[in-house]
Motif scaffolding. Structure first.
Motif, mmCIF file in Angstrom:
data_model
loop_
_atom_site.group_PDB
_atom_site.id
_atom_site.type_symbol
_atom_site.label_atom_id
_atom_site.label_comp_id
_atom_site.label_asym_id
_atom_site.label_seq_id
_atom_site.Cartn_x
_atom_site.Cartn_y
_atom_site.Cartn_z
ATOM 1 N N HIS A 142 0.857 -1.081 -0.219
ATOM 2 C CA HIS A 142 -0.151 0.001 -0.056
ATOM 3 C C HIS A 142 0.840 0.642 -0.146
ATOM 4 O O HIS A 142 1.350 1.367 0.778
ATOM 5 C CB HIS A 142 -1.053 0.128 1.307
ATOM 6 C CG HIS A 142 -2.210 -0.667 1.374
ATOM 7 N ND1 HIS A 142 -2.876 -0.888 0.371
ATOM 8 C CD2 HIS A 142 -1.919 -2.020 2.124
ATOM 9 C CE1 HIS A 142 -3.588 -2.018 0.269
ATOM 10 N NE2 HIS A 142 -3.178 -2.765 1.747
ATOM 11 N N PRO A 143 0.371 2.612 -0.926
ATOM 12 C CA PRO A 143 1.556 3.574 -0.591
ATOM 13 C C PRO A 143 0.437 4.545 -0.240
ATOM 14 O O PRO A 143 -0.208 4.457 0.187
ATOM 15 C CB PRO A 143 1.041 3.522 -1.958
ATOM 16 C CG PRO A 143 0.100 3.414 -2.851
ATOM 17 C CD PRO A 143 -0.315 2.533 -2.043
ATOM 18 N N VAL A 144 2.456 5.262 1.113
ATOM 19 C CA VAL A 144 2.005 5.819 2.334
ATOM 20 C C VAL A 144 2.757 6.808 1.753
ATOM 21 O O VAL A 144 4.110 6.629 1.973
ATOM 22 C CB VAL A 144 1.574 5.230 3.793
ATOM 23 C CG1 VAL A 144 2.012 6.816 4.530
ATOM 24 C CG2 VAL A 144 0.700 3.854 3.660
ATOM 25 N N GLY A 145 2.414 8.034 1.554
ATOM 26 C CA GLY A 145 3.251 9.278 1.981
ATOM 27 C C GLY A 145 1.920 10.205 0.639
ATOM 28 O O GLY A 145 0.925 9.768 0.704
ATOM 29 N N GLY A 148 4.383 12.767 -4.785
ATOM 30 C CA GLY A 148 5.132 11.579 -4.899
ATOM 31 C C GLY A 148 6.000 10.613 -4.026
ATOM 32 O O GLY A 148 6.984 9.709 -4.974
ATOM 33 N N VAL A 149 6.634 10.646 -2.809
ATOM 34 C CA VAL A 149 7.152 10.805 -2.261
ATOM 35 C C VAL A 149 6.209 9.564 -1.183
ATOM 36 O O VAL A 149 5.952 10.064 -0.274
ATOM 37 C CB VAL A 149 7.813 11.126 -1.237
ATOM 38 C CG1 VAL A 149 9.181 10.208 -0.661
ATOM 39 C CG2 VAL A 149 8.537 12.808 -2.212
ATOM 40 N N THR A 150 6.447 8.242 -1.225
ATOM 41 C CA THR A 150 5.623 7.568 -1.141
ATOM 42 C C THR A 150 6.385 5.921 -0.520
ATOM 43 O O THR A 150 7.217 5.830 -1.194
ATOM 44 C CB THR A 150 4.742 6.845 -2.078
ATOM 45 O OG1 THR A 150 4.873 5.687 -2.935
ATOM 46 C CG2 THR A 150 3.433 7.705 -1.997
ATOM 47 N N THR A 151 6.277 5.669 0.726
ATOM 48 C CA THR A 151 6.832 3.445 0.912
ATOM 49 C C THR A 151 5.587 3.421 0.959
ATOM 50 O O THR A 151 4.884 3.368 0.576
ATOM 51 C CB THR A 151 7.276 4.239 1.973
ATOM 52 O OG1 THR A 151 6.259 4.673 2.630
ATOM 53 C CG2 THR A 151 8.396 4.837 2.789
ATOM 54 N N SER A 152 5.738 1.524 0.391
ATOM 55 C CA SER A 152 5.271 0.565 0.094
ATOM 56 C C SER A 152 4.713 0.300 1.834
ATOM 57 O O SER A 152 5.758 -0.578 2.856
ATOM 58 C CB SER A 152 6.169 -0.401 0.126
ATOM 59 O OG SER A 152 5.548 -0.405 -1.301
ATOM 60 N N VAL A 153 3.888 -0.023 2.251
ATOM 61 C CA VAL A 153 3.034 -0.632 3.921
ATOM 62 C C VAL A 153 2.946 -1.841 3.047
ATOM 63 O O VAL A 153 1.609 -2.044 2.656
ATOM 64 C CB VAL A 153 2.405 0.165 4.613
ATOM 65 C CG1 VAL A 153 2.050 0.187 5.907
ATOM 66 C CG2 VAL A 153 3.509 2.043 4.881
ATOM 67 N N SER A 154 2.584 -2.809 4.797
ATOM 68 C CA SER A 154 2.054 -4.429 4.518
ATOM 69 C C SER A 154 0.612 -4.351 5.552
ATOM 70 O O SER A 154 1.209 -3.946 6.613
ATOM 71 C CB SER A 154 2.913 -5.319 4.304
ATOM 72 O OG SER A 154 2.549 -6.205 4.335
ATOM 73 N N ASN A 155 -0.618 -5.047 5.021
ATOM 74 C CA ASN A 155 -1.432 -5.298 5.991
ATOM 75 C C ASN A 155 -1.273 -7.037 5.344
ATOM 76 O O ASN A 155 -2.330 -6.777 6.358
ATOM 77 C CB ASN A 155 -2.287 -4.709 6.310
ATOM 78 C CG ASN A 155 -3.700 -4.539 4.876
ATOM 79 O OD1 ASN A 155 -3.145 -4.880 3.926
ATOM 80 N ND2 ASN A 155 -4.947 -4.273 5.022
ATOM 81 N N TYR A 156 -0.535 -7.419 5.276
ATOM 82 C CA TYR A 156 -0.789 -8.565 4.741
ATOM 83 C C TYR A 156 -0.062 -9.872 5.140
ATOM 84 O O TYR A 156 1.186 -9.041 4.669
ATOM 85 C CB TYR A 156 -0.700 -9.449 3.173
ATOM 86 C CG TYR A 156 -1.517 -10.379 2.335
ATOM 87 C CD1 TYR A 156 -2.384 -11.232 3.255
ATOM 88 C CD2 TYR A 156 -0.637 -11.230 1.977
ATOM 89 C CE1 TYR A 156 -2.573 -12.217 3.219
ATOM 90 C CE2 TYR A 156 -1.339 -12.577 1.389
ATOM 91 C CZ TYR A 156 -2.247 -12.435 1.843
ATOM 92 O OH TYR A 156 -2.322 -13.762 1.127
#
Length: 298
Positions: A142-145, A148-156
């Motif tokens: 999931h892109p968080v940020g 245009g500056v995002t990090t990938s975050v997992s909920n799985y």
């Protein structure tokens, strides 16, 4: 003794059938109101542009910082459902209405359970169906940020077994949405003079119908896994949820409250969360969250 079918007799029959229906309906403790935010719909579909902007307070320095609703374009289209029972005219004339009480009670039972069926149809597809950010609801990136500056975050948590879900159900906005356009209602078509069903099939018709649907809310409110349900994996999911942040990097304050499990993981969940010890050592996850049994999961 055969009875003459009159409006009064039909009205009495309808009252009896409706009473049985309501008895069955009220006898069900549905799950969906605990797992989903219930939204009243006013159109054929609803667009949830506000998903993605979880409200948080900030220090007021200078002008207010107005957060516009993100145009995510996530829509939930209402669906139509029905359940119908036909009662032969002969049975009404022959005063056999008592035979139908259990059927109408079961119809009420089915109608009350139906929102759970719709909701878990959605939940069971959460690893392959997109939510508001364009990713699968349970996903690893999931892109968080912002800007245009995002990090990938997992909920799985991955895996290949039966799904279990850790969820925060303490807030007004739940992990899922249940949408009601027309609530479940008992209806009838029984006019002996005008009903085509009575004329063509010698049958009176009663039933229930609704326009409802389900969709995904904030993915941050839930963590799904098909990996083994054990202390290590539960702790990892719990910690991940507590670390979730908004697009500005501020902790969201997620507090997991429930472990949602299907039949296959029920006793593993009870062993994990209710036992004082695991393998001869103190169980540090005892009573960490509540167990929510969900027979429709998977």
């Amino acid at each position: 003794m055969s009875k003459v079918i009159t409006p009064d007799l039909l009205a009495a029959a309808q009252r009896g059938f409706k009473t049985s229906f309501q008895k069955g309906f009220s006898g069900v403790a549905a799950l969906y109101t605990s797992l989903a935010t219930v939204i009243t719909s006013t159109a054929s579909e609803e667009t949830y542009g506000w998903l993605g902007d979880m409200p948080k307070m900030r220090e007021w320095i200078g002008d207010r910082h107005v957060k516009s609703l993100a145009a995510k374009g996530y829509s939930i289209k209402n669906r139509k459902f029905e359940g119908t029972i036909g009662v032969p005219r002969d049975d009404i004339e022959d005063d056999k209405l008592g035979l139908y009480a259990p059927r109408f009670e079961m119809l009420g039972n089915s109608a009350a359970q139906h929102p759970d069926e719709i909701l878990f149809e959605l939940i069971n597809a959460a690893t392959t169906t997109n939510c508001y950010d364009g990713q699968f609801f349970f996903d690893t990136d999931h892109p968080v940020g912002k800007d245009g500056v995002t990090t990938s975050v997992s909920n799985y948590g991955g895996g290949s077994g039966e799904m279990w879900i850790l969820a925060d159900m303490s807030r007004p906005l739940k992990p899922f949405i249940f949408q009601k356009r027309r609530d479940y209602s008992f209806t009838t078509k029984e006019d002996a003079k005008t009903s085509d069903l009575v004329f063509m099939r010698d049958e009176y018709v009663y039933g229930v119908d609704a326009r409802v649907s389900a969709g995904y809310g904030f993915w941050q409110m839930a963590f799904g896994s098909k990996d083994t349900l054990n202390a290590a994996n539960l702790k990892a999911a719990y910690t991940a949820m507590r670390d979730f942040t908004d697009d500005e990097g501020r902790k969201l304050g997620i507090n997991p409250t429930h472990l949602i499990v299907g039949n296959g993981n029920l006793f593993a969940a009870r062993d994990l969360l209710l036992s004082e010890q695991i393998g001869g050592t103190t169980n540090t996850v005892r009573n960490l969250v509540k167990i929510q049994e969900a027979p429709y999961l998977n």
